[in-house]
Each structure stands twice: as structure tokens, then as C-alpha cells.
Design a protein around this motif. Structure first.
Motif, mmCIF file in Angstrom:
data_model
loop_
_atom_site.group_PDB
_atom_site.id
_atom_site.type_symbol
_atom_site.label_atom_id
_atom_site.label_comp_id
_atom_site.label_asym_id
_atom_site.label_seq_id
_atom_site.Cartn_x
_atom_site.Cartn_y
_atom_site.Cartn_z
ATOM 1 N N ALA A 40 17.130 14.006 -12.904
ATOM 2 C CA ALA A 40 15.961 13.987 -13.253
ATOM 3 C C ALA A 40 15.503 12.514 -13.485
ATOM 4 O O ALA A 40 16.511 11.576 -14.017
ATOM 5 C CB ALA A 40 15.358 14.607 -14.306
ATOM 6 N N PRO A 41 14.175 11.908 -13.517
ATOM 7 C CA PRO A 41 14.243 10.565 -13.535
ATOM 8 C C PRO A 41 14.420 10.017 -15.016
ATOM 9 O O PRO A 41 14.107 10.699 -16.072
ATOM 10 C CB PRO A 41 12.551 10.379 -13.276
ATOM 11 N N GLY A 42 15.345 9.015 -15.091
ATOM 12 C CA GLY A 42 15.795 8.593 -16.435
ATOM 13 C C GLY A 42 16.933 9.229 -17.185
ATOM 14 O O GLY A 42 17.052 8.777 -18.249
ATOM 15 N N THR A 90 12.052 20.045 -12.865
ATOM 16 C CA THR A 90 11.730 18.900 -11.852
ATOM 17 C C THR A 90 12.977 17.886 -11.831
ATOM 18 O O THR A 90 13.244 17.191 -12.856
ATOM 19 C CB THR A 90 10.618 18.257 -12.255
ATOM 20 N N ALA A 91 13.495 17.719 -10.611
ATOM 21 C CA ALA A 91 14.611 16.634 -10.402
ATOM 22 C C ALA A 91 14.998 16.686 -8.885
ATOM 23 O O ALA A 91 14.409 17.198 -7.989
ATOM 24 C CB ALA A 91 15.904 16.999 -11.302
#
Length: 117
Positions: A40-42, A90-91
Motif C-alpha cells: 500500500a502507499p507509504g 487497497t494496494a
């Protein structure tokens, strides 16, 4: 060289389901394990689910009881059935494999899964 071809992914509402698939091809003399990771973001890349020799599954804590990995390492293909999806799922989902006889690992290009209303 080993190639991993992923399919599936996309946008789904919370509580929904999706199915990912991944097929391995190329110079595969022995397939030790195959499965999925996500990022995932970050955040760091984390284990989703893998199948080891003998089709023994291993799941990450975050997906236990909601995701099911299937397929067959003998067939060089794995499926990931994702149910009860949450926004935290979400990823980008990456297919992964470990092959031999000289142990090497390969990654797919990744497929985006977005859980949002």
C-alpha cells in the motif's frame, strides 16, 4: 528466466469480492512456492498468501479468514479469492515465486486492487 503473468484486480466496494490469478512460465525446474504480496502507499510490502510445495498455504494475519489461495504449484498457477474486502486492502498486489534448483525469486509487475465506495 521466469515470467509471472497476473490478472484480475480493479475497483470494488467494501464488503465485495475479487479474484486474482497468476501463471508462471519459463525455466522452472522446481517450483518451491508461489503466491501474493501487497504494498500500500507509504507502507512496506507484506505477505498476503503463499502456497509451498505440497500446496501448503500460508496467510498474512491481515487477510486470514477472508482470503483463500488455491491452484497448484505443480500447475505453476495460483488464484487468490478475496472476500469481505476492506479499504485497508487497497494496494498493489504482486505475484511472487521461488524456484530452483538454484534458488531464485521472481516478482510480477503488480495489479492494483482498490476498495472504495
Amino acid at each position: 528466466q521466469v515470467q509471472l503473468v497476473e490478472s484480475g484486480g480493479g475497483l470494488v466496494q467494501p464488503g465485495g469480492s475479487l479474484r486474482l490469478s497468476c501463471a508462471a512460465s519459463g525455466n522452472i525446474f522446481r517450483l518451491y512456492a508461489m503466491g501474493w504480496y501487497r504494498q500500500a502507499p507509504g507502507k512496506q510490502r507484506e505477505l498476503v498468501a503463499t502456497l509451498s510445495e505440497g500446496d501448503i498455504p500460508n496467510y498474512g494475519d491481515a487477510v486470514m479468514g477472508r482470503f483463500t489461495i488455491s491452484g497448484g504449484n505443480a500447475k505453476n498457477i495460483v488464484y487468490l479469492e478475496m472476500a469481505s474486502l476492506k479499504p485497508d486492502d487497497t494496494a498493489v498486489y504482486y505475484c511472487w515465486t521461488r524456484v530452483g534448483p538454484t534458488v531464485r525469486e521472481y516478482w510480477g509487475q503488480g495489479t492494483q486492487v482498490t476498495v472504495s465506495s
